[in-house]
Scaffold this motif. Structure first.
Motif, short mmCIF file in Angstrom:
data_model
loop_
_atom_site.label_atom_id
_atom_site.label_comp_id
_atom_site.label_asym_id
_atom_site.label_seq_id
_atom_site.Cartn_x
_atom_site.Cartn_y
_atom_site.Cartn_z
N LEU A 95 41.95 20.14 44.91
CA LEU A 95 41.16 21.35 44.68
C LEU A 95 42.12 22.52 44.53
CD1 LEU A 95 38.52 20.79 47.50
CD2 LEU A 95 38.20 20.42 45.05
N THR A 96 41.66 23.57 43.86
CA THR A 96 42.49 24.76 43.67
C THR A 96 42.41 25.64 44.90
OG1 THR A 96 42.10 24.69 41.29
CG2 THR A 96 42.89 26.78 42.22
N PRO A 97 43.53 25.82 45.62
CA PRO A 97 43.50 26.66 46.82
C PRO A 97 43.37 28.14 46.45
CG PRO A 97 45.72 25.91 46.40
CD PRO A 97 44.84 25.25 45.38
N VAL A 98 42.75 28.89 47.34
CA VAL A 98 42.56 30.32 47.16
C VAL A 98 43.16 31.01 48.39
CG1 VAL A 98 40.85 32.14 46.90
CG2 VAL A 98 40.44 29.92 45.84
N PRO A 99 44.08 31.96 48.20
CA PRO A 99 44.75 32.60 49.35
C PRO A 99 43.80 33.50 50.14
CG PRO A 99 45.47 33.62 47.30
CD PRO A 99 44.59 32.46 46.92
N LEU A 100 43.83 33.33 51.46
CA LEU A 100 43.00 34.11 52.38
C LEU A 100 43.86 34.99 53.26
CD1 LEU A 100 40.56 31.43 53.85
CD2 LEU A 100 39.96 33.31 52.33
N ASP A 104 43.04 42.34 61.04
CA ASP A 104 43.08 42.56 62.49
C ASP A 104 41.68 42.75 63.08
OD1 ASP A 104 45.84 42.36 62.53
OD2 ASP A 104 46.15 44.53 62.42
N ASP A 105 40.75 43.28 62.28
CA ASP A 105 39.38 43.52 62.76
C ASP A 105 38.49 42.28 62.63
OD1 ASP A 105 38.95 43.41 60.02
OD2 ASP A 105 38.02 45.39 59.89
N GLY A 106 39.07 41.14 62.18
CA GLY A 106 38.31 39.90 62.05
C GLY A 106 37.69 39.70 60.69
N GLU A 107 37.93 40.62 59.76
CA GLU A 107 37.38 40.48 58.41
C GLU A 107 38.19 39.45 57.64
OE1 GLU A 107 34.44 41.46 55.67
OE2 GLU A 107 34.65 42.21 57.70
N LEU A 108 37.49 38.49 57.05
CA LEU A 108 38.11 37.45 56.24
C LEU A 108 38.06 37.89 54.78
CD1 LEU A 108 39.27 34.57 56.29
CD2 LEU A 108 36.93 33.74 56.02
N CYS A 109 39.20 37.89 54.12
CA CYS A 109 39.29 38.39 52.75
C CYS A 109 40.07 37.42 51.87
CB CYS A 109 40.02 39.73 52.72
SG CYS A 109 39.28 41.03 53.69
N LEU A 110 39.75 37.44 50.59
CA LEU A 110 40.62 36.80 49.61
C LEU A 110 41.80 37.73 49.42
CD1 LEU A 110 38.24 35.49 46.81
CD2 LEU A 110 39.15 34.28 48.76
N ALA A 111 42.98 37.19 49.30
CA ALA A 111 44.16 38.01 49.12
C ALA A 111 44.08 38.81 47.82
CB ALA A 111 45.42 37.16 49.15
N ALA A 112 43.46 38.24 46.79
CA ALA A 112 43.24 38.88 45.49
C ALA A 112 42.33 37.97 44.69
CB ALA A 112 44.56 39.08 44.75
N MET A 113 41.79 38.46 43.59
CA MET A 113 40.94 37.62 42.75
C MET A 113 41.77 36.44 42.29
SD MET A 113 38.04 36.93 41.59
CE MET A 113 36.83 38.18 41.28
N PRO A 114 41.35 35.21 42.62
CA PRO A 114 42.19 34.04 42.37
C PRO A 114 42.20 33.54 40.94
CG PRO A 114 40.14 33.40 43.41
CD PRO A 114 40.13 34.89 43.34
N PHE A 115 41.32 34.04 40.09
CA PHE A 115 41.26 33.57 38.72
C PHE A 115 40.61 34.64 37.87
CE2 PHE A 115 38.55 31.36 41.73
CZ PHE A 115 37.37 32.06 41.54
N GLU A 116 40.72 34.48 36.58
CA GLU A 116 40.18 35.45 35.64
C GLU A 116 38.67 35.56 35.74
OE1 GLU A 116 41.94 37.52 33.59
OE2 GLU A 116 43.65 36.71 34.69
N GLU A 117 38.16 36.74 35.52
CA GLU A 117 36.72 36.96 35.47
C GLU A 117 36.21 36.48 34.11
OE1 GLU A 117 34.45 38.22 37.65
OE2 GLU A 117 35.99 38.24 39.17
#
Length: 120
Positions: A95-100, A104-117
Motif C-alpha cells: 500500500l502507498t504510505p502517507v506521512p503522519l 503536541d496537542d494530540g491533533e493527528l495530521c497528514l504531513a502534507a497532501m500525499p498525492f495530486e488533487e
C-alpha cells in the motif's frame, strides 16, 4: 509555511480502530489511519492490484481478526505496520504510505497532501 492537513484528535481514533478520511470531498475516503497502541499508520485508500478502494463499507479496512488490512475487491491481505501484501494477487506489493504527524496537542495530521488533487 505549514502544509499539514488536520485529520482528527488522537482521542477520536481509539486503540485498535481504523478511520478513513475524504480529503477531496468526493464522498470516498482518500486515506485511512490504523491505530495499534502507539503505532499510527496511514495509507492511501487504493489497492496496489487495480487501485480500487479497500473497504467494503465505511471504515471496514481490517479482516475479521483485526490483524491485517484487507481489500474487499479480491481479499488481498496487507500487514498493518508495513502495508506489504502477504496474500492475494498483489503479493509482495505494498500500500502507498502517507506521512503522519502527531502534534503536541494530540491533533493527528497528514504531513502534507500525499498525492495530486485529481478527480476520483
Amino acid at each position: 509555511m505549514d502544509r499539514s492537513i488536520p485529520l482528527c484528535h488522537l482521542s477520536e481514533l481509539p486503540d485498535g480502530s481504523v478511520r478513513g478520511f475524504d480529503l477531496r470531498g468526493s464522498g470516498r475516503d482518500t486515506v485511512f489511519v490504523v491505530r495499534r497502541g502507539a503505532l499510527l499508520k496511514a495509507y492511501a485508500n487504493a489497492c496496489p492490484h487495480h487501485g480500487t478502494p479497500l473497504p467494503w463499507r465505511k471504515n471496514a479496512y481490517l479482516n475479521a481478526a483485526g490483524d491485517r488490512i484487507v481489500c474487499a475487491a479480491h481479499g488481498a491481505l496487507f500487514e498493518i505496520d508495513t502495508g506489504v501484501c502477504t496474500l492475494g494477487p498483489c503479493l509482495g506489493d505494498a500500500l502507498t504510505p502517507v506521512p503522519l504527524t502527531l502534534q503536541d496537542d494530540g491533533e493527528l495530521c497528514l504531513a502534507a497532501m500525499p498525492f495530486e488533487e485529481t478527480s476520483p
